[in-house]
Write an enzyme that holds these catalytic residues in place. Structure first.
Site, PDB file in Angstrom:
ATOM      1  N   ASP A 124      -4.348  -2.038   6.932  1.00 50.88           N
ATOM      2  CA  ASP A 124      -4.038  -0.992   7.913  1.00 50.88           C
ATOM      3  C   ASP A 124      -3.816  -1.533   9.320  1.00 50.88           C
ATOM      4  O   ASP A 124      -4.693  -1.439  10.184  1.00 50.88           O
ATOM      5  CB  ASP A 124      -5.154   0.058   7.903  1.00 50.88           C
ATOM      6  CG  ASP A 124      -5.222   0.765   6.562  1.00 50.88           C
ATOM      7  OD1 ASP A 124      -4.300   0.577   5.742  1.00 50.88           O
ATOM      8  OD2 ASP A 124      -6.207   1.489   6.326  1.00 50.88           O
ATOM      9  N   GLU A 182     -12.014  -3.495  -1.902  1.00 47.88           N
ATOM     10  CA  GLU A 182     -12.958  -4.478  -1.292  1.00 47.88           C
ATOM     11  C   GLU A 182     -14.289  -4.544  -2.036  1.00 47.88           C
ATOM     12  O   GLU A 182     -14.857  -5.663  -2.072  1.00 47.88           O
ATOM     13  CB  GLU A 182     -13.177  -4.114   0.179  1.00 47.88           C
ATOM     14  CG  GLU A 182     -11.965  -4.319   1.062  1.00 47.88           C
ATOM     15  CD  GLU A 182     -10.837  -3.316   0.801  1.00 47.88           C
ATOM     16  OE1 GLU A 182     -11.137  -2.165   0.463  1.00 47.88           O
ATOM     17  OE2 GLU A 182      -9.673  -3.709   0.915  1.00 47.88           O
ATOM     18  N   ASP A 210      -5.414  -0.561  -4.159  1.00 47.87           N
ATOM     19  CA  ASP A 210      -5.930  -0.397  -2.788  1.00 47.87           C
ATOM     20  C   ASP A 210      -7.439  -0.158  -2.843  1.00 47.87           C
ATOM     21  O   ASP A 210      -8.005   0.041  -3.924  1.00 47.87           O
ATOM     22  CB  ASP A 210      -5.196   0.794  -2.138  1.00 47.87           C
ATOM     23  CG  ASP A 210      -5.537   0.944  -0.670  1.00 47.87           C
ATOM     24  OD1 ASP A 210      -5.931  -0.050  -0.034  1.00 47.87           O
ATOM     25  OD2 ASP A 210      -5.411   2.080  -0.151  1.00 47.87           O
TER      26      ASP A 210
HETATM   27  C1  GLC Z   1      -5.669   2.902   2.811  1.00 49.17           C
HETATM   28  C2  GLC Z   1      -4.512   1.918   2.626  1.00 49.17           C
HETATM   29  C3  GLC Z   1      -3.221   2.570   3.026  1.00 49.17           C
HETATM   30  C4  GLC Z   1      -3.025   3.838   2.205  1.00 49.17           C
HETATM   31  C5  GLC Z   1      -4.209   4.777   2.381  1.00 49.17           C
HETATM   32  C6  GLC Z   1      -4.137   5.991   1.474  1.00 49.17           C
HETATM   33  O1  GLC Z   1      -5.844   3.179   4.152  1.00 49.17           O
HETATM   34  O2  GLC Z   1      -4.736   0.734   3.332  1.00 49.17           O
HETATM   35  O3  GLC Z   1      -2.146   1.706   2.873  1.00 49.17           O
HETATM   36  O4  GLC Z   1      -1.857   4.483   2.586  1.00 49.17           O
HETATM   37  O5  GLC Z   1      -5.418   4.093   2.093  1.00 49.17           O
HETATM   38  O6  GLC Z   1      -4.061   5.621   0.155  1.00 49.17           O
END
Ligand code: GLC
Length: 766
Positions: free
Chosen positions: A482, A411, A408
């Site tokens: 998200d 980017e 995650d």
């Molecule tokens: C980001 C991700 C989400 C995750 C969060 C905490 O917002 O897109 O899916 O739960 O981070 O890690």
């Protein structure tokens, strides 16, 4: 960019170098149907992060100067090159497919307002367009009028992108996504142009910030452009849209077969804060008889958000917990972000500093920004040594029993403003900057993760990512980031998933129930009905939002979620066959109707129905309070209502009642669907008897079977079964027998009867 007049050209094999007055450019026939258009504005090579290995086939290319232009022909295409490097593509019979626009760009219908009026509008926060922007690299092509534009990966928009503009710059956007967002987390600079007579694709393999205007500025042309890098694009011709996707995935790779359990239902939350909570979710699944294969640990499982650690307070004896869960049929996937906490004594930070693995500020110091752990540093994934190090680190997770890794914030996201363009990143040994590596950062991280998981487990790696660049489908699945528990996000998810699928990434999903905001019981029911057919089926919600596990609301919601999660498990063998097709051809699992029925023009803009493979069509309810909907059944054969068995002719529009427990599903006549019995998790029951449901009197279907786990299938360890329905009979034939665990029987439903039949030989006629 002014190239000037053509001076001379030099053809060698399938490559034609053209000298213009001011520059040299190259046209290469990669295959008979794929043409690379290249000008080395930044570097001489068309080194790519998406295309690996040499894709060039031997093509018979003939190049001739005709008057003041050059014609370069392959057996399938003719490329006309004019002064100023204007290019046209024609079929070998002379039909024009696509030509460069020769006029000047002009913003059609642009509003002319005074400076004062503009300033006033801006005061309230309105964003005004500033007229035409020219970029370092710019390709403008004629709009012939009948185009539909599909693809461009992850965009919050409907299927047909005509009339809109988009950007490619991987962006972390936690606020609600809406139509005017031109960019999201992923960059897939590939689109398909579908016209009545022709189909083609353009892959603009430029990983800098890129821009696409598909007739917004002016309906006479469409364009793609970039701030930096080379002019480097692939024109991909295809007799059908499926073959255009085939051409694109021939270049960039297809989505490989996943492990079977990854097709099961998955439950997540940011976060299950501790061991007791995670275990209670596991209990919830089994006690409520909801099949489930995967549970997630989001960032709070770590020790102070330090990647590759576990917080002993929240998750004591996590290895034992992982073992216990595994024995109950649950796999655990953990999140790993790229940001490494800046903390002396923390092994990942110390190793990275000692080996110089992190990206640098322009003054030579290690660059810092803020993410979940506070002050953090970022691995320089462009270097092989760094990727190897990261791949090795995966062992810390797999040795403990973690089954997959969720990448995650890659980017890369940063909380203290965006990483400046000039921060020093690497492309292997070459020193470059963030602006150049931003869009490929996630892909490189995923590749490292994939290699690590493969090395340490020997299994097909399960990697999930948020950010992405073309080609990373070889290494990772993805989710759409998200989203929110909004009905509009459910509605848009269909076109969003179809567009990503058409852009080469077949293993894709969206947070079921919505991530941000709070879900309602009705929304969860409808979203689970969609999720049942989505390749990556995961329910996930944000911190501070209402819980949205299937039992979080009331009995009705629980019953409806259970019904569709169970249906998902029935469909797994069919889904797996669709994945096999995706690996072989690039054609996605989850598709818009138009991809299967492109000659039926009524399917071109259907945004709220979709196909799962070739045979199942779904028309979910995506509006609050709605309990019926119209459904378009494409031309070319009859359709069966999955719930009632009722038959309808194709080419018709029907009204379907759809109370909350019903998601309209239709099966195309000719289908022979392989189904599993319901089970709590993949592997709980050995499937010795495959169910086959036959729809109609004529049809053919190829079913694939392997161990669902490792790479043995690439050496032939798989079985293929050919099912043929003809003249009232069904023939079952084994056409490849490479995997020892064969079916011993089939349970066939046809002509209104269900019966079981033993299968011991290679061929059976019923
Ligand atoms: C980001 C991700 C989400 C995750 C969060 C905490 O917002 O897109 O899916 O739960 O981070 O890690």
């Amino acid at each position: 960019m002014n190239y000037g007049k053509i001076v001379s050209f030099d053809a060698e094999g399938s490559r034609v170098a053209i000298q213009f007055e001011h520059r040299m450019a190259v046209i290469t026939a990669v295959t008979e149907e794929i043409i690379n258009v290249f000008c080395g504005l930044k570097s001489d090579s068309n080194h790519s992060f998406a295309i690996e290995g040499d894709k060039s086939k031997s093509v018979n290319v003939i190049a001739n100067m005709v008057g003041n232009y050059i014609i370069i022909s392959t057996p399938k295409l003719a490329v006309y090159v004019y002064d100023n490097f204007r290019v046209s593509f024609l079929k070998s019979d002379g039909t024009v497919i696509c030509r460069d626009y020769k006029g000047e760009r002009e913003a059609q219908g642009a509003a002319v307002i005074s400076k004062e009026a503009a300033a006033q509008a801006r005061m309230e926060g309105h964003v005004l367009t500033d007229g035409i922007k020219h970029r370092a690299i710019e390709v403008v092509k004629c709009m012939e009028g009948d185009e539909y534009f599909y693809g461009l990966g992850d965009k919050y928009s409907f299927l047909n992108k005509k009339g809109y503009d988009f950007e490619m710059w991987n962006s972390d956007l936690p606020e609600p996504h809406f139509e005017s967002m031109t960019r999201l987390y992923k960059s897939i600079p590939f689109f398909i142009v579908h016209r009545e007579a022709v189909n083609y694709g353009i892959f603009f393999d430029n990983h800098h910030r890129t821009y696409f205007d598909l007739g917004k500025e002016n309906s006479s042309y469409f364009s793609f452009s970039a701030d930096d890098g080379n002019l480097d694009y692939y024109f991909i011709y295809g007799a059908t849209m499926k073959s255009v996707i085939g051409g694109y995935t021939y270049l960039t790779g297809t989505t490989p077969l996943p492990q079977l359990w990854t097709l099961g239902y998955q439950q997540s939350r940011w976060s299950y804060e501790n061991r007791a909570e995670l275990l209670s979710v596991a209990d919830g699944m089994r006690n409520n008889e909801i099949p489930c294969d995967v549970l997630y640990c989001d960032i709070d499982y770590m020790d102070n958000f330090k990647v590759f650690t576990w917080g002993e307070t929240q998750y004591p004896q996590h290895q034992q917990m992982l073992t216990d869960l595994r024995e109950r049929g649950f796999k655990v996937v953990t999140i790993i972000d790229p940001g490494v906490k800046k903390e002396e004594g923390y092994f990942v930070y110390d190793e990275g500093v000692a080996n110089d693995y992190f990206v640098h500020a322009t003054d030579g110091s290690i660059y810092e920004n803020v993410v979940w752990p506070g002050d953090s540093v970022f691995p320089d994934f462009g270097r092989r040594a760094v990727r190897n190090w990261w791949a090795d680190k995966q062992r810390l997770m797999t040795d403990d029993g973690v089954a997959g890794i969720w990448n995650d914030m890659n980017e890369p996201a940063s909380f203290r403003g965006e990483i400046p363009d000039d921060v020093v990143f690497s492309d292997e040994e070459r020193v470059t900057n963030h602006a150049e590596m931003h869009n490929v950062y996630a892909s490189l991280m995923c590749k490292a993760t994939y290699e690590g998981l493969k090395r340490h487990t020997g299994k097909r790696p399960f990697v999930i990512t948020r950010a992405f660049y073309s080609g990373a489908q070889k290494y990772t699945t993805a989710w759409t980031g998200d989203n929110q528990s909004h009905w509009s996000h459910l509605r848009y998810a269909i076109a969003q998933l179809c567009s990503i699928g058409m852009s080469g990434l077949a293993f894709i999903g969206t947070d079921v129930g919505g991530f941000g905001a709070s879900c309602t019981p009705e929304l969860l029911c409808r979203w689970t009905q969609l999720g049942c057919f989505v390749p990556f089926f995961r329910n996930h919600a944000a911190k501070g939002t209402r819980y949205q596990e299937p039992w979080a609301f009331d009995k009705q919601t629980l019953d409806i979620c259970r019904k569709y999660i169970r249906l998902r498990y029935r469909l797994i063998p069919y889904l797996y066959d669709c994945f096999r097709t995706a690996e072989l051809t690039g054609v996605p699992v989850f598709r818009p109707l138009v991809l299967n029925f492109e000659k039926d023009v009524k399917t071109a803009e259907i945004n709220d129905q979709f196909m799962l493979g070739d045979w199942i069509m779904v028309a979910p309810i995506v509006d609050q309070g709605k309990v019926s909907r119209d459904v378009y059944l494409p031309k070319g054969g009859n359709w069966y209502d999955f719930h009632t068995g009722e038959r309808f002719p194709g080419g018709t529009r029907i009204l379907r009642e759809a109370p909350l427990d019903t998601c309209p599903i239709y099966i195309r006549e000719g289908a022979i669907l392989p189904l599993w019995p319901v089970m709590n998790y993949v592997g709980e029951k050995k499937v010795d008897c495959l169910e086959l449901t036959v729809f109609g009197n004529d049809g053919e279907y190829t079913h694939y079977q392997d161990n669902g786990e490792d790479f043995a299938y690439r050496d032939g360890a798989y079985n293929l079964y050919q099912f043929t329905r003809k003249g009232g009979r069904l023939t079952i034939e084994m056409t490849n027998a490479g995997y020892a665990d064969k079916y011993g029987a089939f349970k066939v439903t046809m002509n209104g009867k269900t019966f079981k039949i033993k299968f011991s030989g290679r061929k059976l006629v019923i």
